[in-house]
Design a protein around this motif. Structure first.
Motif, PDB file in Angstrom:
ATOM      1  N   GLN A   1      22.930  -6.884  -3.322  1.00 41.03           N
ATOM      2  CA  GLN A   1      21.515  -6.883  -2.965  1.00 41.03           C
ATOM      3  C   GLN A   1      20.721  -6.371  -4.154  1.00 41.03           C
ATOM      4  OE1 GLN A   1      20.263  -5.444   0.988  1.00 41.03           O
ATOM      5  NE2 GLN A   1      22.381  -4.793   1.210  1.00 41.03           N
TER       6      GLN A   1
ATOM      7  N   GLN B   1      15.451  -6.971  -2.032  1.00 42.76           N
ATOM      8  CA  GLN B   1      16.171  -7.261  -0.791  1.00 42.76           C
ATOM      9  C   GLN B   1      16.478  -5.982  -0.029  1.00 42.76           C
ATOM     10  OE1 GLN B   1      19.331  -9.314  -2.811  1.00 42.76           O
ATOM     11  NE2 GLN B   1      18.705 -11.302  -2.012  1.00 42.76           N
ATOM     12  N   LEU B   2      16.896  -4.957  -0.744  1.00 44.37           N
ATOM     13  CA  LEU B   2      17.201  -3.686  -0.094  1.00 44.37           C
ATOM     14  C   LEU B   2      15.935  -3.062   0.471  1.00 44.37           C
ATOM     15  CD1 LEU B   2      19.234  -1.538   0.684  1.00 44.37           C
ATOM     16  CD2 LEU B   2      18.988  -0.560  -1.608  1.00 44.37           C
TER      17      LEU B   2
ATOM     18  N   LYS C   1      15.108  -4.862   3.686  1.00 41.60           N
ATOM     19  CA  LYS C   1      16.072  -4.575   4.748  1.00 41.60           C
ATOM     20  C   LYS C   1      15.971  -3.134   5.251  1.00 41.60           C
ATOM     21  CE  LYS C   1      20.919  -5.344   5.825  1.00 41.60           C
ATOM     22  NZ  LYS C   1      22.213  -5.793   5.325  1.00 41.60           N
TER      23      LYS C   1
END
Length: 55
Positions: free
Chosen positions: A8, A12-13, A16
């Protein structure tokens, strides 16, 4: 940081975990973070929070 192992990127992290990219970058560079932030990151990475703690 385990982010590298999970394939990731910071964006993206961030999406999320609900943690900002700036905070993620800071943590990745060795800055401290709150317990809440560490828990969010650990959950998003699917790892125990203890795995994110460096001694």
């Amino acid at each position: 940081m385990a982010m590298l192992d999970s394939n990731q990127n910071a964006l993206q992290l961030a999406e999320k975990s609900g943690v900002s990219r700036v905070t993620i970058s800071g943590v990745k560079c060795g800055k401290s973070c709150s317990k809440s932030t560490a828990e969010k990151l650990a959950k998003a990475l699917n790892v125990p929070v203890e795995q994110l703690i460096e001694e």
